[in-house]
Design a protein around this motif. Structure first.
Motif, PDB file in Angstrom:
ATOM      1  N   ALA A   1     -12.911   6.098   0.093  1.00 34.07           N
ATOM      2  CA  ALA A   1     -12.959   4.821   0.802  1.00 34.07           C
ATOM      3  C   ALA A   1     -11.631   4.074   0.735  1.00 34.07           C
ATOM      4  O   ALA A   1     -11.343   3.238   1.592  1.00 34.07           O
ATOM      5  CB  ALA A   1     -14.074   3.961   0.198  1.00 34.07           C
ATOM      6  N   ALA A   2     -10.830   4.368  -0.271  1.00 37.11           N
ATOM      7  CA  ALA A   2      -9.556   3.655  -0.408  1.00 37.11           C
ATOM      8  C   ALA A   2      -8.508   4.153   0.581  1.00 37.11           C
ATOM      9  O   ALA A   2      -7.485   3.490   0.778  1.00 37.11           O
ATOM     10  CB  ALA A   2      -9.029   3.809  -1.836  1.00 37.11           C
ATOM     11  N   TRP A   3      -8.753   5.301   1.205  1.00 36.04           N
ATOM     12  CA  TRP A   3      -7.784   5.920   2.101  1.00 36.04           C
ATOM     13  C   TRP A   3      -8.126   5.588   3.534  1.00 36.04           C
ATOM     14  O   TRP A   3      -9.272   5.692   3.953  1.00 36.04           O
ATOM     15  CB  TRP A   3      -7.774   7.435   1.915  1.00 36.04           C
ATOM     16  N   ARG A   4      -7.100   5.229   4.309  1.00 40.20           N
ATOM     17  CA  ARG A   4      -7.337   4.897   5.719  1.00 40.20           C
ATOM     18  C   ARG A   4      -6.389   5.720   6.576  1.00 40.20           C
ATOM     19  O   ARG A   4      -5.174   5.640   6.399  1.00 40.20           O
ATOM     20  CB  ARG A   4      -7.077   3.407   5.925  1.00 40.20           C
ATOM     21  N   PRO A   5      -6.923   6.525   7.502  1.00 40.06           N
ATOM     22  CA  PRO A   5      -6.011   7.262   8.377  1.00 40.06           C
ATOM     23  C   PRO A   5      -5.379   6.324   9.409  1.00 40.06           C
ATOM     24  O   PRO A   5      -6.078   5.642  10.135  1.00 40.06           O
ATOM     25  CB  PRO A   5      -6.924   8.295   9.048  1.00 40.06           C
ATOM     26  N   LEU A   6      -4.056   6.280   9.435  1.00 36.82           N
ATOM     27  CA  LEU A   6      -3.364   5.382  10.354  1.00 36.82           C
ATOM     28  C   LEU A   6      -3.052   6.055  11.677  1.00 36.82           C
ATOM     29  O   LEU A   6      -3.070   5.419  12.729  1.00 36.82           O
ATOM     30  CB  LEU A   6      -2.056   4.877   9.723  1.00 36.82           C
TER      31      LEU A   6
ATOM     32  N   MET B   1       0.856  -1.200   0.000  1.00 37.12           N
ATOM     33  CA  MET B   1       0.000   0.000   0.000  1.00 37.12           C
ATOM     34  C   MET B   1       0.882   1.236   0.000  1.00 37.12           C
ATOM     35  O   MET B   1       1.926   1.267   0.608  1.00 37.12           O
ATOM     36  CB  MET B   1      -0.888   0.040   1.243  1.00 37.12           C
ATOM     37  N   ALA B   2       0.415   2.249  -0.668  1.00 34.39           N
ATOM     38  CA  ALA B   2       1.152   3.513  -0.667  1.00 34.39           C
ATOM     39  C   ALA B   2       0.731   4.316   0.555  1.00 34.39           C
ATOM     40  O   ALA B   2      -0.347   4.118   1.120  1.00 34.39           O
ATOM     41  CB  ALA B   2       0.853   4.285  -1.944  1.00 34.39           C
ATOM     42  N   GLU B   3       1.607   5.219   0.958  1.00 36.55           N
ATOM     43  CA  GLU B   3       1.337   6.010   2.164  1.00 36.55           C
ATOM     44  C   GLU B   3       1.536   7.482   1.875  1.00 36.55           C
ATOM     45  O   GLU B   3       2.358   7.858   1.022  1.00 36.55           O
ATOM     46  CB  GLU B   3       2.276   5.592   3.299  1.00 36.55           C
ATOM     47  N   LEU B   4       0.789   8.286   2.611  1.00 34.30           N
ATOM     48  CA  LEU B   4       0.920   9.730   2.492  1.00 34.30           C
ATOM     49  C   LEU B   4       0.986  10.303   3.897  1.00 34.30           C
ATOM     50  O   LEU B   4       0.171   9.954   4.742  1.00 34.30           O
ATOM     51  CB  LEU B   4      -0.286  10.315   1.736  1.00 34.30           C
ATOM     52  N   HIS B   5       1.976  11.162   4.118  1.00 33.28           N
ATOM     53  CA  HIS B   5       2.069  11.875   5.391  1.00 33.28           C
ATOM     54  C   HIS B   5       1.771  13.334   5.120  1.00 33.28           C
ATOM     55  O   HIS B   5       2.370  13.933   4.224  1.00 33.28           O
ATOM     56  CB  HIS B   5       3.470  11.761   5.989  1.00 33.28           C
TER      57      HIS B   5
ATOM     58  N   LYS C   1      -5.059   2.453  -1.051  1.00 37.49           N
ATOM     59  CA  LYS C   1      -5.030   1.411  -2.071  1.00 37.49           C
ATOM     60  C   LYS C   1      -5.414   1.954  -3.428  1.00 37.49           C
ATOM     61  O   LYS C   1      -5.394   1.221  -4.406  1.00 37.49           O
ATOM     62  CB  LYS C   1      -6.029   0.303  -1.699  1.00 37.49           C
ATOM     63  N   GLY C   2      -5.825   3.243  -3.482  1.00 34.38           N
ATOM     64  CA  GLY C   2      -6.250   3.782  -4.759  1.00 34.38           C
ATOM     65  C   GLY C   2      -6.107   5.281  -4.771  1.00 34.38           C
ATOM     66  O   GLY C   2      -5.873   5.919  -3.739  1.00 34.38           O
ATOM     67  N   LEU C   3      -6.245   5.875  -5.950  1.00 33.74           N
ATOM     68  CA  LEU C   3      -6.071   7.317  -6.079  1.00 33.74           C
ATOM     69  C   LEU C   3      -7.371   8.077  -5.886  1.00 33.74           C
ATOM     70  O   LEU C   3      -7.348   9.269  -5.611  1.00 33.74           O
ATOM     71  CB  LEU C   3      -5.502   7.651  -7.460  1.00 33.74           C
ATOM     72  N   GLN C   4      -8.505   7.411  -6.056  1.00 33.60           N
ATOM     73  CA  GLN C   4      -9.771   8.145  -5.956  1.00 33.60           C
ATOM     74  C   GLN C   4      -9.993   8.613  -4.524  1.00 33.60           C
ATOM     75  O   GLN C   4      -9.664   7.914  -3.571  1.00 33.60           O
ATOM     76  CB  GLN C   4     -10.942   7.256  -6.386  1.00 33.60           C
ATOM     77  N   GLY C   5     -10.611   9.761  -4.418  1.00 33.98           N
ATOM     78  CA  GLY C   5     -10.889  10.280  -3.082  1.00 33.98           C
ATOM     79  C   GLY C   5      -9.657  10.847  -2.413  1.00 33.98           C
ATOM     80  O   GLY C   5      -9.487  10.719  -1.208  1.00 33.98           O
ATOM     81  N   TRP C   6      -8.819  11.502  -3.204  1.00 32.88           N
ATOM     82  CA  TRP C   6      -7.619  12.133  -2.632  1.00 32.88           C
ATOM     83  C   TRP C   6      -8.046  13.019  -1.455  1.00 32.88           C
ATOM     84  O   TRP C   6      -9.026  13.740  -1.547  1.00 32.88           O
ATOM     85  CB  TRP C   6      -6.909  12.945  -3.704  1.00 32.88           C
ATOM     86  N   PRO C   7      -7.321  13.004  -0.351  1.00 30.92           N
ATOM     87  CA  PRO C   7      -7.794  13.710   0.852  1.00 30.92           C
ATOM     88  C   PRO C   7      -8.046  15.191   0.620  1.00 30.92           C
ATOM     89  O   PRO C   7      -7.321  15.863  -0.113  1.00 30.92           O
ATOM     90  CB  PRO C   7      -6.649  13.509   1.850  1.00 30.92           C
ATOM     91  N   ARG C   8      -9.086  15.666   1.255  1.00 31.73           N
ATOM     92  CA  ARG C   8      -9.461  17.082   1.200  1.00 31.73           C
ATOM     93  C   ARG C   8      -9.499  17.626   2.622  1.00 31.73           C
ATOM     94  O   ARG C   8      -9.922  16.952   3.555  1.00 31.73           O
ATOM     95  CB  ARG C   8     -10.857  17.262   0.602  1.00 31.73           C
ATOM     96  N   LEU C   9      -9.086  18.867   2.735  1.00 36.12           N
ATOM     97  CA  LEU C   9      -9.123  19.549   4.019  1.00 36.12           C
ATOM     98  C   LEU C   9     -10.223  20.602   3.935  1.00 36.12           C
ATOM     99  O   LEU C   9     -10.185  21.447   3.046  1.00 36.12           O
ATOM    100  CB  LEU C   9      -7.772  20.220   4.278  1.00 36.12           C
TER     101      LEU C   9
ATOM    102  N   TYR D   1       4.149   1.798  -7.583  1.00 40.43           N
ATOM    103  CA  TYR D   1       2.927   1.438  -8.292  1.00 40.43           C
ATOM    104  C   TYR D   1       2.794   2.196  -9.600  1.00 40.43           C
ATOM    105  O   TYR D   1       1.740   2.187 -10.225  1.00 40.43           O
ATOM    106  CB  TYR D   1       1.704   1.692  -7.407  1.00 40.43           C
ATOM    107  N   GLY D   2       3.869   2.877  -9.978  1.00 39.63           N
ATOM    108  CA  GLY D   2       3.832   3.589 -11.251  1.00 39.63           C
ATOM    109  C   GLY D   2       3.105   4.900 -11.217  1.00 39.63           C
ATOM    110  O   GLY D   2       2.784   5.476 -12.248  1.00 39.63           O
ATOM    111  N   VAL D   3       2.836   5.422 -10.014  1.00 36.93           N
ATOM    112  CA  VAL D   3       2.097   6.672  -9.910  1.00 36.93           C
ATOM    113  C   VAL D   3       3.092   7.822  -9.898  1.00 36.93           C
ATOM    114  O   VAL D   3       4.042   7.811  -9.135  1.00 36.93           O
ATOM    115  CB  VAL D   3       1.258   6.686  -8.611  1.00 36.93           C
ATOM    116  N   CYS D   4       2.852   8.819 -10.739  1.00 34.02           N
ATOM    117  CA  CYS D   4       3.740   9.959 -10.831  1.00 34.02           C
ATOM    118  C   CYS D   4       3.049  11.155 -10.167  1.00 34.02           C
ATOM    119  O   CYS D   4       1.951  11.531 -10.566  1.00 34.02           O
ATOM    120  CB  CYS D   4       4.040  10.271 -12.282  1.00 34.02           C
ATOM    121  N   CYS D   5       3.659  11.686  -9.140  1.00 33.73           N
ATOM    122  CA  CYS D   5       3.072  12.818  -8.434  1.00 33.73           C
ATOM    123  C   CYS D   5       4.023  13.993  -8.509  1.00 33.73           C
ATOM    124  O   CYS D   5       5.001  14.022  -7.794  1.00 33.73           O
ATOM    125  CB  CYS D   5       2.836  12.477  -6.958  1.00 33.73           C
ATOM    126  N   GLY D   6       3.786  14.961  -9.298  1.00 34.11           N
ATOM    127  CA  GLY D   6       4.545  16.213  -9.319  1.00 34.11           C
ATOM    128  C   GLY D   6       5.998  16.096  -9.684  1.00 34.11           C
ATOM    129  O   GLY D   6       6.718  15.275  -9.239  1.00 34.11           O
TER     130      GLY D   6
END
Lengths: 178, 206
Positions: free
Chosen positions: A31-36, A1-5, A68-76, A173-178
């Motif tokens: 739904a694919a994002w889980r806050p750890l 799984m990919a992680e974002l801080h 586990k997925g890109l959809q639903g990127w976190p929003r503040l 996972y082949g995802v290119c971010c910025g």
């Protein structure tokens, strides 16, 4: 799984008609994002600035997501509230921004708006205070919120954020971010 | 340095200084700093806390107070959660000569390697009732946090009222080790063509 801080601060607000402001904030994700770890919602202190009209909160944000997925990127989403001398509170602006999708530190300016209300409500707000607010503020941040077209709003001030993003394993996972 | 087969920890080395402060209307101030970090972090070298000298404004610098106070610490961690924050508290004498707090502020230590400057706003807690405000003005005892570390936390802030009154400028030099080997990307240059330079960063204060 990919992680974002997400490491950063809600620095402050500017351009609001009053001082003595605080900010309620919250993070939403798909739904694919889980806050750890870390708080995904909170409220800042009330600041009454002395030097200028900029309100400083410096509220730290430190959240760790696994995805586990890109959809639903976190929003503040943020709500800026005013607390007057009598202790009453009313909202001055709602706003939201996406967590930046590139690693690094980003200065984000989140513009806010508030519901206009009818003419009578505007007059009451001018003389007595208070005003109309959203029943579900967090829902307004969701993409595709289909009820927005019913709203008439006016512009509010801006909330300034310093959002630092650390990504992990996205390249795997082949995802290119910025 | 010996090559590690597969690192399980990364290191973050922070050097720098608390450069200066601007507190209109206040003079003869000193600052204290400490680091607040999560449970996955451990300082391995350097000082976690410090108290600076007392400084005042001068003819050449009538609005800026200069501390030039060094920071040098190295952390070891397995997880960017709980990234260290530096908490700065500034104190100065009141009318009666007691030391009272003139500002608290906190900022995350930058996570991208390189040199960074941050200007952080400083605020002091305010009494909630008018009577308390009057007695604190009269006796010279103003409210302060029992532990300055609360400024680096998000919980429990909603019950406090503060007054922002000043800024402190801090410069950091950050060096990291093994973050990329563990899969962390902290700047756009980590993810794209390494021939492109990193984005420049401006001052923290807007």
């Amino acid at each position: 799984m990919a992680e974002l801080h997400l490491l950063g601060q809600i620095v402050g607000g500017s351009g609001f008609p009053q001082r003595r402001l605080f900010c309620k904030w919250g993070l939403q994700a798909g739904a694919a994002w889980r806050p750890l770890s870390g708080l995904t919602a909170g409220q800042t202190h009330v600041d009454d600035p002395q030097a200028d009209d900029v309100t400083y909160w410096c509220h730290p944000i430190d959240v760790h997501y696994a995805t586990k997925g890109l959809q639903g990127w976190p929003r503040l989403h943020v709500q800026v509230w005013h607390q007057d001398a009598l202790g009453r509170r009313h909202v001055l602006g709602y706003g939201f921004c996406h967590v930046p999708a590139a690693p690094g530190l980003h200065s984000v300016r989140c513009a806010t708006w508030r519901p206009l209300g009818e003419r009578r409500e505007r007059l009451r707000r001018r003389w007595v205070g208070g005003g109309a607010g959203l029943a579900e503020p967090a829902a307004a941040a969701a993409a595709g919120a289909c009820d927005r077209f019913r709203l008439r709003c006016e512009a509010g001030g801006s909330v300034h954020l310093q959002l630092g993003v650390v990504l992990r394993h996205f390249a795997r996972y082949g995802v290119c971010c910025g | 340095m010996a090559a590690a087969g597969s690192p399980s920890v990364f290191l973050v080395s922070v050097t720098g200084q608390i450069e200066s402060g601007r507190f209109p209307g206040f003079d003869d101030l000193y600052c204290k700093f400490c680091f607040v970090y999560g449970q996955d972090w451990v300082p391995t070298a350097g000082l976690e806390e410090g108290i600076s000298q007392i400084t005042s404004t001068s003819d050449v610098s009538p609005t800026t107070l200069v501390w030039n106070f060094p920071i040098d610490i190295t952390f070891k961690s397995t997880n960017p959660s709980g990234w260290p924050q530096i908490v700065v508290s500034v104190y100065g004498p009141d009318f009666f000569g007691h030391d009272v707090v003139r500002g608290y502020g906190a900022v995350h230590v930058p996570f991208t390697p390189g040199r960074h400057t941050r200007t952080i706003p400083m605020f002091v807690p305010e009494s909630t009732s008018r009577l308390q405000q009057f007695t604190s003005w009269f006796t010279g005892r103003r409210p302060e946090f029992t532990d300055p570390r609360v400024v680096a936390q998000g919980e429990g802030r909603e019950v406090t009222r503060v007054r922002s009154q000043g800024f402190v400028t801090i410069s950091f030099n950050v060096v990291t080790k093994d973050m990329q080997k563990l899969g962390y990307n902290v700047s756009p240059s980590d993810m794209q063509d390494p021939s492109l330079g990193p984005l420049t960063e401006g001052i923290h204060m807007y």
